[in-house]
Motif scaffolding. Structure first.
Motif, PDB file in Angstrom:
ATOM      1  N   ASP A 107       0.856  -1.182   0.000  1.00  0.00           N
ATOM      2  CA  ASP A 107       0.000   0.000   0.000  1.00  0.00           C
ATOM      3  C   ASP A 107       0.899   1.242   0.000  1.00  0.00           C
ATOM      4  O   ASP A 107       1.490   1.598   1.016  1.00  0.00           O
ATOM      5  CB  ASP A 107      -0.904  -0.008   1.234  1.00  0.00           C
ATOM      6  CG  ASP A 107      -1.928   1.124   1.211  1.00  0.00           C
ATOM      7  OD1 ASP A 107      -1.897   1.936   0.269  1.00  0.00           O
ATOM      8  OD2 ASP A 107      -2.759   1.195   2.140  1.00  0.00           O
ATOM      9  N   VAL A 108       1.002   1.882  -1.149  1.00  0.00           N
ATOM     10  CA  VAL A 108       1.902   3.033  -1.274  1.00  0.00           C
ATOM     11  C   VAL A 108       1.326   4.284  -0.632  1.00  0.00           C
ATOM     12  O   VAL A 108       2.046   5.263  -0.418  1.00  0.00           O
ATOM     13  CB  VAL A 108       2.234   3.297  -2.757  1.00  0.00           C
ATOM     14  CG1 VAL A 108       2.929   2.101  -3.377  1.00  0.00           C
ATOM     15  CG2 VAL A 108       0.969   3.638  -3.549  1.00  0.00           C
ATOM     16  N   GLU A 109       0.019   4.297  -0.325  1.00  0.00           N
ATOM     17  CA  GLU A 109      -0.617   5.472   0.261  1.00  0.00           C
ATOM     18  C   GLU A 109      -0.626   5.442   1.792  1.00  0.00           C
ATOM     19  O   GLU A 109      -0.943   6.452   2.430  1.00  0.00           O
ATOM     20  CB  GLU A 109      -2.061   5.591  -0.250  1.00  0.00           C
ATOM     21  CG  GLU A 109      -2.178   5.722  -1.754  1.00  0.00           C
ATOM     22  CD  GLU A 109      -1.590   7.034  -2.266  1.00  0.00           C
ATOM     23  OE1 GLU A 109      -1.473   7.981  -1.466  1.00  0.00           O
ATOM     24  OE2 GLU A 109      -1.245   7.103  -3.472  1.00  0.00           O
ATOM     25  N   ALA A 110      -0.314   4.304   2.382  1.00  0.00           N
ATOM     26  CA  ALA A 110      -0.408   4.170   3.834  1.00  0.00           C
ATOM     27  C   ALA A 110       0.679   4.984   4.530  1.00  0.00           C
ATOM     28  O   ALA A 110       1.826   5.023   4.068  1.00  0.00           O
ATOM     29  CB  ALA A 110      -0.277   2.702   4.239  1.00  0.00           C
ATOM     30  N   PRO A 111       0.351   5.664   5.640  1.00  0.00           N
ATOM     31  CA  PRO A 111       1.393   6.342   6.423  1.00  0.00           C
ATOM     32  C   PRO A 111       2.243   5.327   7.184  1.00  0.00           C
ATOM     33  O   PRO A 111       1.919   4.135   7.238  1.00  0.00           O
ATOM     34  CB  PRO A 111       0.581   7.221   7.381  1.00  0.00           C
ATOM     35  CG  PRO A 111      -0.724   6.517   7.513  1.00  0.00           C
ATOM     36  CD  PRO A 111      -0.994   5.850   6.207  1.00  0.00           C
ATOM     37  N   GLU A 112       3.302   5.812   7.770  1.00  0.00           N
ATOM     38  CA  GLU A 112       4.257   4.920   8.444  1.00  0.00           C
ATOM     39  C   GLU A 112       3.624   4.106   9.554  1.00  0.00           C
ATOM     40  O   GLU A 112       3.906   2.920   9.724  1.00  0.00           O
ATOM     41  CB  GLU A 112       5.425   5.769   8.980  1.00  0.00           C
ATOM     42  CG  GLU A 112       6.494   4.986   9.716  1.00  0.00           C
ATOM     43  CD  GLU A 112       6.207   4.888  11.210  1.00  0.00           C
ATOM     44  OE1 GLU A 112       6.775   3.980  11.863  1.00  0.00           O
ATOM     45  OE2 GLU A 112       5.420   5.714  11.714  1.00  0.00           O
ATOM     46  N   TYR A 113       2.715   4.700  10.329  1.00  0.00           N
ATOM     47  CA  TYR A 113       2.153   4.009  11.480  1.00  0.00           C
ATOM     48  C   TYR A 113       1.090   2.977  11.103  1.00  0.00           C
ATOM     49  O   TYR A 113       0.610   2.239  11.959  1.00  0.00           O
ATOM     50  CB  TYR A 113       1.566   5.021  12.484  1.00  0.00           C
ATOM     51  CG  TYR A 113       0.633   6.042  11.878  1.00  0.00           C
ATOM     52  CD1 TYR A 113      -0.732   5.801  11.733  1.00  0.00           C
ATOM     53  CD2 TYR A 113       1.125   7.273  11.447  1.00  0.00           C
ATOM     54  CE1 TYR A 113      -1.577   6.739  11.176  1.00  0.00           C
ATOM     55  CE2 TYR A 113       0.271   8.224  10.888  1.00  0.00           C
ATOM     56  CZ  TYR A 113      -1.065   7.955  10.751  1.00  0.00           C
ATOM     57  OH  TYR A 113      -1.901   8.883  10.201  1.00  0.00           O
ATOM     58  N   LEU A 114       0.702   2.915   9.824  1.00  0.00           N
ATOM     59  CA  LEU A 114      -0.236   1.894   9.354  1.00  0.00           C
ATOM     60  C   LEU A 114       0.420   0.907   8.387  1.00  0.00           C
ATOM     61  O   LEU A 114      -0.244  -0.040   7.942  1.00  0.00           O
ATOM     62  CB  LEU A 114      -1.440   2.543   8.664  1.00  0.00           C
ATOM     63  CG  LEU A 114      -2.349   3.406   9.541  1.00  0.00           C
ATOM     64  CD1 LEU A 114      -3.474   3.992   8.709  1.00  0.00           C
ATOM     65  CD2 LEU A 114      -2.906   2.593  10.709  1.00  0.00           C
ATOM     66  N   ALA A 115       1.683   1.107   8.073  1.00  0.00           N
ATOM     67  CA  ALA A 115       2.380   0.252   7.111  1.00  0.00           C
ATOM     68  C   ALA A 115       3.117  -0.877   7.831  1.00  0.00           C
ATOM     69  O   ALA A 115       3.266  -0.878   9.055  1.00  0.00           O
ATOM     70  CB  ALA A 115       3.366   1.085   6.283  1.00  0.00           C
ATOM     71  N   THR A 116       3.568  -1.844   7.063  1.00  0.00           N
ATOM     72  CA  THR A 116       4.361  -2.962   7.581  1.00  0.00           C
ATOM     73  C   THR A 116       5.687  -3.018   6.832  1.00  0.00           C
ATOM     74  O   THR A 116       5.830  -2.455   5.744  1.00  0.00           O
ATOM     75  CB  THR A 116       3.612  -4.292   7.415  1.00  0.00           C
ATOM     76  OG1 THR A 116       3.307  -4.498   6.021  1.00  0.00           O
ATOM     77  CG2 THR A 116       2.313  -4.291   8.211  1.00  0.00           C
ATOM     78  N   ASP A 117       6.646  -3.710   7.416  1.00  0.00           N
ATOM     79  CA  ASP A 117       7.930  -3.861   6.735  1.00  0.00           C
ATOM     80  C   ASP A 117       7.829  -4.934   5.644  1.00  0.00           C
ATOM     81  O   ASP A 117       6.892  -5.728   5.618  1.00  0.00           O
ATOM     82  CB  ASP A 117       9.033  -4.198   7.730  1.00  0.00           C
ATOM     83  CG  ASP A 117       8.724  -5.463   8.518  1.00  0.00           C
ATOM     84  OD1 ASP A 117       7.620  -6.028   8.327  1.00  0.00           O
ATOM     85  OD2 ASP A 117       9.562  -5.887   9.322  1.00  0.00           O
ATOM     86  N   HIS A 118       8.800  -4.963   4.737  1.00  0.00           N
ATOM     87  CA  HIS A 118       8.825  -5.959   3.678  1.00  0.00           C
ATOM     88  C   HIS A 118      10.261  -6.221   3.268  1.00  0.00           C
ATOM     89  O   HIS A 118      11.170  -5.424   3.515  1.00  0.00           O
ATOM     90  CB  HIS A 118       7.980  -5.518   2.473  1.00  0.00           C
ATOM     91  CG  HIS A 118       8.327  -4.170   1.935  1.00  0.00           C
ATOM     92  ND1 HIS A 118       7.902  -3.003   2.513  1.00  0.00           N
ATOM     93  CD2 HIS A 118       9.066  -3.792   0.853  1.00  0.00           C
ATOM     94  CE1 HIS A 118       8.363  -1.966   1.831  1.00  0.00           C
ATOM     95  NE2 HIS A 118       9.072  -2.420   0.817  1.00  0.00           N
ATOM     96  N   LEU A 119      10.453  -7.378   2.646  1.00  0.00           N
ATOM     97  CA  LEU A 119      11.777  -7.798   2.215  1.00  0.00           C
ATOM     98  C   LEU A 119      12.042  -7.354   0.783  1.00  0.00           C
ATOM     99  O   LEU A 119      11.150  -7.360  -0.065  1.00  0.00           O
ATOM    100  CB  LEU A 119      11.921  -9.318   2.305  1.00  0.00           C
ATOM    101  CG  LEU A 119      12.147  -9.917   3.687  1.00  0.00           C
ATOM    102  CD1 LEU A 119      12.129 -11.436   3.611  1.00  0.00           C
ATOM    103  CD2 LEU A 119      13.458  -9.437   4.284  1.00  0.00           C
ATOM    104  N   LEU A 120      13.297  -6.985   0.546  1.00  0.00           N
ATOM    105  CA  LEU A 120      13.745  -6.610  -0.794  1.00  0.00           C
ATOM    106  C   LEU A 120      14.941  -7.468  -1.161  1.00  0.00           C
ATOM    107  O   LEU A 120      15.945  -7.491  -0.440  1.00  0.00           O
ATOM    108  CB  LEU A 120      14.129  -5.127  -0.834  1.00  0.00           C
ATOM    109  CG  LEU A 120      14.788  -4.635  -2.128  1.00  0.00           C
ATOM    110  CD1 LEU A 120      13.820  -4.750  -3.305  1.00  0.00           C
ATOM    111  CD2 LEU A 120      15.273  -3.200  -1.975  1.00  0.00           C
ATOM    112  N   LEU A 121      14.808  -8.214  -2.254  1.00  0.00           N
ATOM    113  CA  LEU A 121      15.913  -9.005  -2.784  1.00  0.00           C
ATOM    114  C   LEU A 121      16.456  -8.272  -3.999  1.00  0.00           C
ATOM    115  O   LEU A 121      15.805  -8.200  -5.040  1.00  0.00           O
ATOM    116  CB  LEU A 121      15.444 -10.411  -3.161  1.00  0.00           C
ATOM    117  CG  LEU A 121      16.530 -11.378  -3.620  1.00  0.00           C
ATOM    118  CD1 LEU A 121      17.508 -11.673  -2.481  1.00  0.00           C
ATOM    119  CD2 LEU A 121      15.930 -12.671  -4.140  1.00  0.00           C
TER     120      LEU A 121
END
Length: 255
Positions: A107-121
């Motif tokens: 979700d590119v629109e979510a603010p930091e406090y509603l977002a989750t982390d993700h992995l980047l390869l």
């Protein structure tokens, strides 16, 4: 003095064991130093919310084992920063990157406090300036944060990435390379079973810090009032222009 020869034999045996232990310790330290010869650096280019994450890897001595292998860096992006999946798809379509997002829905629109982390390869390309060096860059974006109490900046911390290699039928040193579980296919260049491996490395910096500008909480009332006034003013101007310059035709019903 009947115990003299026995004591001498025990002493020689103890010295031999001590020398063997020291030799094993020095060998282990040498192997560990060789494994940790790999260096990883990461840097955020540009300014503001829209940056480029640059990752550079120098394999060092262990790079001799990984010849012919694909090199990648796996990093966990915290909630305060993200990769745009639509931008990534465009870059992949033009063969500008082979990066993989896990998960691939963000979700590119979510603010930091509603977002989750993700992995980047991040698949890396050889650096022509160095035979054992690899580098890759990818656009990343900062998220909006909650207003702060006393600071105009929020800190987003990026840990040092993990160095991975994808090898097919390569005999890697077991002391330096360990099989790794990666949720992405290992596409090797030769025919045969392929496997991801990770290497113990020495990061140039333990972490990378992104400073994101944020508002102050005591300004919330002022921002709300100004936003409301600007909205009313702009709406009034638009309505006035429509009434003054708009052309309206009466609607008649057909019998």
């Amino acid at each position: 003095m009947a115990g003299g020869p026995r004591w001498w034999c025990r002493r020689r045996r103890g010295r031999a064991l001590l020398r063997a232990g020291l030799a094993a310790l020095l060998c282990a330290l040498h192997v560990q130093a060789a494994c940790q010869d790999t260096t990883v650096t990461q840097e955020l280019l540009k300014e503001g919310f829209h940056r480029d994450l640059l990752v550079e890897v120098e394999l060092g001595v262990v790079g001799e084992d990984a010849r012919g292998c694909a090199v990648a860096a796996r990093t966990r992006l915290p909630p305060g920063i993200y990769v745009d999946p639509y931008e990534l798809a465009s870059l992949q379509q033009h063969n500008l990157t082979k990066a993989v997002l896990i998960p691939d829905v963000i979700d590119v629109e979510a603010p930091e406090y509603l977002a989750t982390d993700h992995l980047l390869l991040l698949h890396m390309e050889p650096d022509p300036r160095c035979s054992r060096c690899f580098r890759a860059a990818l656009p990343v974006h900062g998220r909006y944060h909650r207003p702060a109490e006393d600071s105009e900046e929020a800190l987003v911390v990026l840990k040092s990435p993990e160095v991975l290699v994808c090898c097919c039928d390569n005999h890697l040193s077991a002391e330096c390379w360990k099989p790794a579980e990666v949720a992405a296919p290992c596409s090797g260049k030769t025919i045969g079973p392929c496997q991801w491996y990770s290497v113990t490395h020495k990061p140039a910096y333990e972490e990378l810090i992104l400073q994101v500008p944020v508002g102050l909480r005591q300004h919330s009332s002022l921002v709300c009032v100004l936003t409301l006034l600007a909205t009313v003013l702009c709406s009034s101007l638009i309505l006035t222009a429509v009434c003054k310059y708009g052309h309206f035709s009466p609607v008649t019903g057909s019998e």
